[in-house]
Enzyme design. Sequence first.
Site, PDB file in Angstrom:
ATOM      1  N   SER A 122       0.868  -1.152  -0.116  1.00 57.38           N
ATOM      2  CA  SER A 122       0.118   0.093  -0.102  1.00 57.38           C
ATOM      3  C   SER A 122       0.807   1.308  -0.231  1.00 57.38           C
ATOM      4  O   SER A 122       0.400   2.518  -0.257  1.00 57.38           O
ATOM      5  CB  SER A 122      -0.968   0.083   1.356  1.00 57.38           C
ATOM      6  OG  SER A 122      -0.080   0.053   2.405  1.00 57.38           O
ATOM      7  N   HIS A 143      -3.733  -3.657  -4.945  1.00 57.89           N
ATOM      8  CA  HIS A 143      -3.953  -3.354  -3.537  1.00 57.89           C
ATOM      9  C   HIS A 143      -5.306  -3.461  -2.904  1.00 57.89           C
ATOM     10  O   HIS A 143      -6.334  -3.007  -3.154  1.00 57.89           O
ATOM     11  CB  HIS A 143      -3.656  -1.822  -3.455  1.00 57.89           C
ATOM     12  CG  HIS A 143      -3.763  -1.268  -2.169  1.00 57.89           C
ATOM     13  ND1 HIS A 143      -3.820   0.228  -2.045  1.00 57.89           N
ATOM     14  CD2 HIS A 143      -3.346  -1.673  -0.736  1.00 57.89           C
ATOM     15  CE1 HIS A 143      -4.227   0.283  -0.770  1.00 57.89           C
ATOM     16  NE2 HIS A 143      -3.795  -0.735  -0.054  1.00 57.89           N
ATOM     17  N   GLU A 155      -7.464  -1.849  -6.007  1.00 57.30           N
ATOM     18  CA  GLU A 155      -6.468  -0.798  -6.975  1.00 57.30           C
ATOM     19  C   GLU A 155      -5.560  -1.819  -7.847  1.00 57.30           C
ATOM     20  O   GLU A 155      -4.574  -2.612  -7.164  1.00 57.30           O
ATOM     21  CB  GLU A 155      -5.713  -0.004  -5.930  1.00 57.30           C
ATOM     22  CG  GLU A 155      -6.579   1.266  -5.576  1.00 57.30           C
ATOM     23  CD  GLU A 155      -5.952   2.393  -4.747  1.00 57.30           C
ATOM     24  OE1 GLU A 155      -6.062   3.331  -4.806  1.00 57.30           O
ATOM     25  OE2 GLU A 155      -5.070   1.964  -3.753  1.00 57.30           O
ATOM     26  N   ASN A 194      -5.267   6.350  -1.219  1.00 54.24           N
ATOM     27  CA  ASN A 194      -4.791   7.178  -0.021  1.00 54.24           C
ATOM     28  C   ASN A 194      -4.328   8.686  -0.236  1.00 54.24           C
ATOM     29  O   ASN A 194      -4.116   9.508   0.402  1.00 54.24           O
ATOM     30  CB  ASN A 194      -3.664   6.544   0.515  1.00 54.24           C
ATOM     31  CG  ASN A 194      -3.954   5.163   0.939  1.00 54.24           C
ATOM     32  OD1 ASN A 194      -4.862   5.114   1.746  1.00 54.24           O
ATOM     33  ND2 ASN A 194      -3.049   4.394   1.066  1.00 54.24           N
TER      34      ASN A 194
END
Length: 653
Positions: A122, A143, A155, A194
């Site tokens: 990540s 991910h 992801e 993120n």
Amino acid sequence: MSDDTIDRVAVLGAGNMGHGIAEVTAMAGYDVVLRDIEPEYVEDGYESIRWSLEKLEEKDRLDEPADAILERIETTTDLEAAVADADLVIEAAPENLELKHDIFADLERYADEDTLLATNTSSLPITDIAEAVDTPERVLGLHFFNPPVKMDLVEVIYGRETSDGAAEAGHDWVESIGKTPIYVRKDVRGFVVNTIVGPFVGEPAWMVSAGDAEIRQADAAMVHERGYPMGPFELADLTGIDVGYHVRKEAGDDVPPITAEKVQAEELGKKTGKGFYDYEGGDGPDYEPGQGEGFDTLQVEARMINRAAYLVGEDVATPEAIDIGVRLGLGFPEGICRRADRIGLDRVLETLETKLEETGDDRFEPHPYLRELVAQGKTGEEAGAGFHEYGDTDAGDLDSYRYLDAEIEDGVLEVELDRPERMNALSADLLGEIDDLFSTVDTDELRCATIEGAGDRAFSAGADIGGFGSLEPTDAMDVTPAFETVNEFPRPVIAKVDGYCLGAGLELALACDLRIATKRSSFGAPEIGLGLIPGGGGTQRLMRVLGETRAKELVFRGNHIDAERAADWGLANRAVGRDEFDETVEAFVDDLREGPPLGLEVAKKVMNRGEDASLEAALAMESQGFGLLIGTDDVREGTAAFAEDREPEFEGR
Ligand SMILES: C/C=C/C(=O)SCCNC(=O)CCNC(=O)[C@H](O)C(C)(C)COP(=O)(O)OP(=O)(O)OC[C@H]1O[C@@H](n2cnc3c(N)ncnc32)[C@H](O)[C@@H]1OP(=O)(O)O
């Protein structure tokens, strides 16, 4: 490389993410090898999978026995044996680049040359991890979010050398396990989700550090005014204040003083008993709905939107992918690009420019793509274009809905409520879309409609409770139009109920004409538990469908009843096993599709209207309908077909 060639998957690392990935992979029917360096790590991972599968089995959420799924999972500590026959390897080892390099170097040695090599990192660049192999084109990021069994998003990240073939194979494989993939086309720090969450947590920390806001004020405003599932400080406490701190440090970003102070004091959040809130001496996040007043939510959202502009402008991700990412990965009430388009990109740009001027801080520097959109007049929904294009949602434009998936297939309008991350809870936007779709769709070529819920948990778990905090009484009184539109739709509507059908979800199902349920489904009107009453027609339609005794039991007690009882009570037309569900619905649909459109329309109208009229008036309505139909081509066709002993072909004339 294609997902057709993937039969066997090796997962390296049996920790939280690794065993979760192995579990969802085996649940989807793949053979899995779970590998870790020590036997006890592998055993712990395997036992965690067993525990989780047994829980899912208890809740009737598996299509096959837990033991059958477990049988597809092998465990080992031998890396070579784990990957030798694997078509896909997913590395889920600790976030240490050196360690990952060692693993990938071994993979190059032991795995087949066609094997797809994925990392679940990540925080590390895929490109850096891929440096350990001579074939970086087959290395990609997959991910998953924690816990994989619950979180739908994955992801799919390109490293600098990743081939389209490898990324597409990864993407298709993610779909094949029932998860939702989004492409991250460049290897940027934070990937998509993120990148967006950074300012959600960071900006309020700057604002509090500057004395412009209070912690509880920020959390209350973001949750109760803007509908986010958690406040920024609450989220920071949950994930660990040190985690965000180190991410910022590694990125070379400044850290808000209040965050640095907490790290220095070792008050890192929930895990240490104290962070922004007190979890031992106090009640944890204890902000109240009214406390958010005066907090500048636009300052925070403008920064998230600026990050979205960066992702789109730099070709990292599409607005659609970003919106799916934040909805599924962060539980945001709507996509950030959609929200930006609703706020107005000109307003967002102005906010950033003003803050930049006031503070001189480059965190407010608007991304050129945001400026470009505004310069082109693409300022959002009102202008007809922004991050997204806004077509006319008039008849026929079925692709324009955000929270509905609608298509017309062989004369059937198939509608899916598309908020699986919120159990298809009915927000004001979703209700508006249902109303719009059912009042504008061209019914000429339609014979019937079906409504179902996306995901595997719910038809719909009711009105969106997250939005209640910001509702004015007049807004709250406005939930019924969508249900009335469905109820008055001139074609029969079937509710396909698989999972929870609660509150406003039940009211939507009641507005439909027929309800077919899987046995695992449950029905209920739990509003009383919230201090409320059903507000979408529930009190009245339940009385009509069930009679006073049963209706009052459901509304007063707020309990759920299972599908078999619902069928027994006449609330559902059928309660069948999941294996018979599609064929049962299809049998109903077939009858409606072949039936006379005018006859069905008149039958629906007369039965719905007649219910509230005196018997005399209802019988008069029925006679009128009968008389109206008798002169139609459909009746001529029906009687001719009967005489000729063949199936009628109704045209709706
Ligand atoms: C006029 C009409 C008024 C109404 O309809 S009022 C609402 C009536 N409905 C309810 O009260 C039902 C509320 N939901 C529940 O009780 C539970 O959920 C369930 C029993 C359906 C399922 O429980 P479990 O299996 O433990 O799942 P989970 O973690 O509670 O839910 C998964 C995610 O779905 C979100 N969610 C569920 N129902 C709603 C809702 N009605 N409004 C908004 N969100 C909802 C949750 O918060 C959570 O989200 P996260 O994973 O981010 O924590």
